[in-house]
Each structure stands twice: as C-alpha cells, then as structure tokens.
Design a protein around this motif. Sequence first.
Motif: not given
Lengths: 371, 276
Positions: A181, A185-186, A188, A240, A278-279, B11, B13-14, B17, B37, B58, B60, B89-91, B109-113
């Motif tokens: 997901f 999202a990316n 999109r 990402r 990631e941390p 992230e 890009l997210l 956006n 973070d 999620r 760091p 959150t993605a999932y 996520k993905p966040v719908e408009s």
Amino acid sequence: MILFGNQTNSIWRTAQVSLVTIVLGAWLYSTIFRESITEDVIYAFSVVTLTQLLIAAGRYGWMRYATRSSRGHRATEIVRPAWQWSAAWVILCVIVGYFLGVHLGNMIIGDPEVALTMTTRTRMVSLSIATGLIPAMFVTFYYYSVSRISRIELQAQTALRSAVESQLKLLESQLEPHMLFNTLANLRVLMIDDPRRAQGMLDRLIGYLRGTLSASRAKMHPLHSEFDRILDYLELMAIRMGSRLHFEIALPPALSDAPCPPFLLQPLVENAIKHGLEPQVQGGRIYVTAKLEGRVMILRVRDTGAGLSGASTEGTHFGMKQVRERLAALYGSRASVVLAPAADAEGGAVATVSIPMPSASSASVTLKGTP
Amino acid sequence: MTVTAMIAEDEALLAANLNSELKALWPELQIVASVADGQSAVDEALRLQPDILFLDIRMPKMTGLEGAQALVEDWHTGEKEFPLLVFVTAYDQYAIQAFERAAFDYLLKPVESARLAASCARLRQRLKTRVLPRNDSGALDDVVRQIRELLTSKTSDASSNATDRSAPDRLTMIQVSMGSTITMVPVEQVLFFEASDKYVRVVTAQNSHLIRTSLRELMERLDPAIFWQIHRSAVVRCDAIASANRDESGKLTLTLHEHAERLSVSRMYADHFRGM
C-alpha cells in the motif's frame, strides 16, 4: 506401562486400567480356582492397587531425579528412562505388589490360609501371578495402543498445520500489505508529478508481483532470478526512501544459473531495511553479494544500519527463523544462515547464507534453458 | 484566525503530496512544518503548536503512537489547545481498530482525495466548536483518555495475538555488565527504572546502574502490579513511593522512601494516584 503425559490424564488412565484389571483378574481367578468372587475381588484390588502405587512411586522418583538433573528444561521435555529399566521396575513392582497384596487381602478377610500353602508354594505363586498378569498386560497394552494412536494422529496434524502455516507466512511476508500500500501510495503521487517514473515504478511492482506468484510454485529458481526480484524490491524501496537508501547488488556471472530457493534472501533484505535503515534518520547502504567458496555458495546481505543491539529484535528473529527453517527443510544441516554485526567501521549487520552447490552436471541439468 | 497544520511523514513523496493536496482542498490552511521522523515531530509540534498534526505511524526514532504519547506528556497547558491528531497509515488492521475505538481521526495510504476532503471538513467543524471558550485542561483530558484507550487496546491486541508466547518469564535478577564484571541486582531492590536514550538507568537505594535495553522490553518482564509506569520513560516500584504531591499547575511529583530523587508523573499515568 509407564506413561508420561498430562498429569490428570495419566491418573485417570491408571484408574481405568486398574479397575478393568481387578474385574478381569477376579473373574479369571474365581473361575480357575473355583473361589468366591468377593474374596478374589478383594485380593485383586489390594494386589493391583499396591502394584500401581509402587509403579507410580517409581515414576515420581524418576521425574524428581530427571527434573533435578536437567534444570531449566520444561517438565514435558524430561527424558524417559530406557524401556529395559521401566520393564524391570514394573516386574519388580508386580512381584512385590503380589506378595504384599495377598498379605493385605488375608488381613482384610481374616483368613491366613486361603491363598498359599507351603507345599505348593512355588507352583501356586507362579500360576497365580500369571493369572493376574494376563489381564493386566492385556488391558495395559490396549490403553497403550489407544494413547499411542492418538499421539501419532496429533503429531501428524501438528506437522501438517505448521507446514501450511509457514507457507502462508512466507506468502504474507512477500506480499506484505504495508509495503504494497505504501508503494501504491507513491505510485499515486508519481502518476501526476512524474508519469515516466511512475511507469518505471509500476514495472518494478509488476516484476515483483509476478516473481512472488511464480515463486510460490517453483521449488528452485536460478540465482539471477533471485537477484532480479531483490533488485525490483530495492528499486521500489529506493523510490519510497529517496536518498535514505543506497544499494549495490553484485552477482558473478559464474553463479548466475546456480539454483536458489525462491525469495530466500527477501526476508533478509527486508530486515536490513526495516531494522537496519528505517530506524536511522540518515538511512544507509545495502549490499547483496554472492560468491563461491569451494563447493559452498555464500550469499550475503549487509547493511550499514542501526546494527543488532537495537531494541526491535523480535521481527529480526521471525525473518531469520523463516530462512533457517526453509534451509533446514531443503538442505538439512548442510546449509546455514548467520546474522552478525558487520566487522568494519561502517557498522550495521550482515546476514550470511551458506548453501551447498550441487555437482556441476546436475546444476546444468536442472536449470539449463531457464530464461 | 489562521489554522496551522504540521505533517510528520518519513516518505518524502508522500509528505509533499499530502502537502499539495491539503493546499488544494483547504487553501486557508497554513502548513508550518513537514518532518520525517517521530522525534522531530514531537519537538516541532511542541515548538510550533499547530492546530492539526498529521502523524504517520511507521517513522524512524519514534512511531506515530509513541510520538502522540510523548506530545501529550510534554504539552504545556494554558498556552494553546492540544493539536487535533490525524494518524496516517498504510496498513495496520490492529491500529485501525484501535483508532476507531479511541475515536481518533485516521487516513489510509494511499490517501484518496474524497477521503481527505471529508477529513478536512470534519477537522474544520471541530476547530469551529473549539473556538468557543472552553476549559483547557478538559480538552487535554479528553486526549489523554483517547491515547490511553489507544495504548491499552494496542497492547491487548498484541497479547491476544501472541499465542505462542507463554506466560511472561518474570525477571528476578538484573545483570549489569561493567567491563569484565557482571553485577547482580535483585529486582526487589530496584526503586525505579528510567529510560535515557539507548539505556535504562536501574536505581537502587545505594546505587545506580546502566543497562542497554529498552524500557518497553524490560516492562514486559516486570510484574505490572508491583512496577508502575508513571511516565513514558519511568517505571517505579510502587512500595518505594512515599508520597505523591500535586503542585498548583496540577503536576504530580513522587517522593521515595529510600532515595532523594523526585520523580514526575506524566498526565498519562496520573490516574494511578487518586486518594481513597
């Protein structure tokens, strides 16, 4: 006759065995020796009860001894005594139990002359013990078989369930929803901002998904396919994570067709990202390499991330466990995976997989012609 | 009055956006910061005091949930109302169930408009009702209750999920390694544990040691009836507490029987201390 297992279960079973033995024994006795059934029930009861108590005492003593000598193990893991010892103990219990039981029976009934006379003693005793032992052995054997069959059935069920579970877990980890997901999202976002990059990302995702589906069918695939899937995954993650992820993957041409269990390295690469990079706010680098050392293929996934002393070790254990179990199922003790801190100044962790190479001829036979 | 918002998303890009979509949907909204973070999210939110905080789970250093807890604990009352939190959150099916139970806003996520537009409408509505004069600490109490609900439902999910984890094996001895020696510290001698960066400080009546672990891992092996969490970074043995004192601003401080150090209780855990 010595049955280990659930405490209440084994007591219940012993009671059942005793009861059936008492009834059968008393009936046999009274038929063969033409005695009163009531008295024989009393004798049988005292003999069987004493014998069972002696056996139980022996079992308890052994448990105490074994628990003490193997401290730290759980009670269910206690080693059973060798069957010869159990058998010798049971025979001893039967003989001692017989004499004590007859004595007890005499005291209850108040007639010291019934069972034994001096002249016929040896013959009487052996005949008598045999008459008692036949139903006892028969009943014990019956219950033993029943519990053995149910135990074997349980083992088979457990094995089947764990096999299905591990397959499901493998598939789930490959199609990790969080990864999927977030990637979508990316995508999109890129569709509007940068369609060309979006297309590239979509191609990687398609490659990854196709690889995942075919991997659940094939038992082995060539190492270059494994590296292609890892490249897809890392490219997706690089979009990402941006500048937080750098990676290098190197596959020597000589090893390109070497057989490899599909998606074997995937959990290791995932762990390197999740627990290594990631941390860390600044991210880090990942190196995936393969080389041949003698007849052993060495695959390494190395990161320059947070290292192994970090807090979140639980997930690492799961990924490692998965790889270890797959290697054990496919290669037995000839393959291994080791996770260790990286030795140089850059830090991080390195996971090393060692797989035995098949002899040159069989490798080319299994994988020739695979694209 | 301008409405301010902050985005915490690792992230890039997210984050960009979400920023541009928010601008399109809600032009008056001023996005004062975008961080990548959990720790920066807490620091910046405390500094900038935005009206709305979009928090990725999620991230760091600190997850969105840990960040929310830290923010509630460190928020200064009386200055400005606590930000409206929107988790992103993605999932994570457990987290989503927990958000719903605790009545938090969240985005998938993905966040719908359309979903984002609905969320913005609701945020506007809630900000409008907030303009009416209201007791500050009352609003914060609501958030404390929400986050407490979130944390407890999270842990209960985790424990019911871990079927293979047998009864937690309780810690009886803490082994502190210092160079080549290992000092044994019986748990019953520990007055309190305090987290600092990657270490936990183990304090007894006579001594204080550092062990390299996390407070969360340590707490899993301590008896919660005896060791009480009083702050995200402190756990105290309850019979070591002599008294709890509340100052004018409502802040709780503990004094101990065998130690001069005073421990502050965060508002997350203040309900341990209520007179009988």
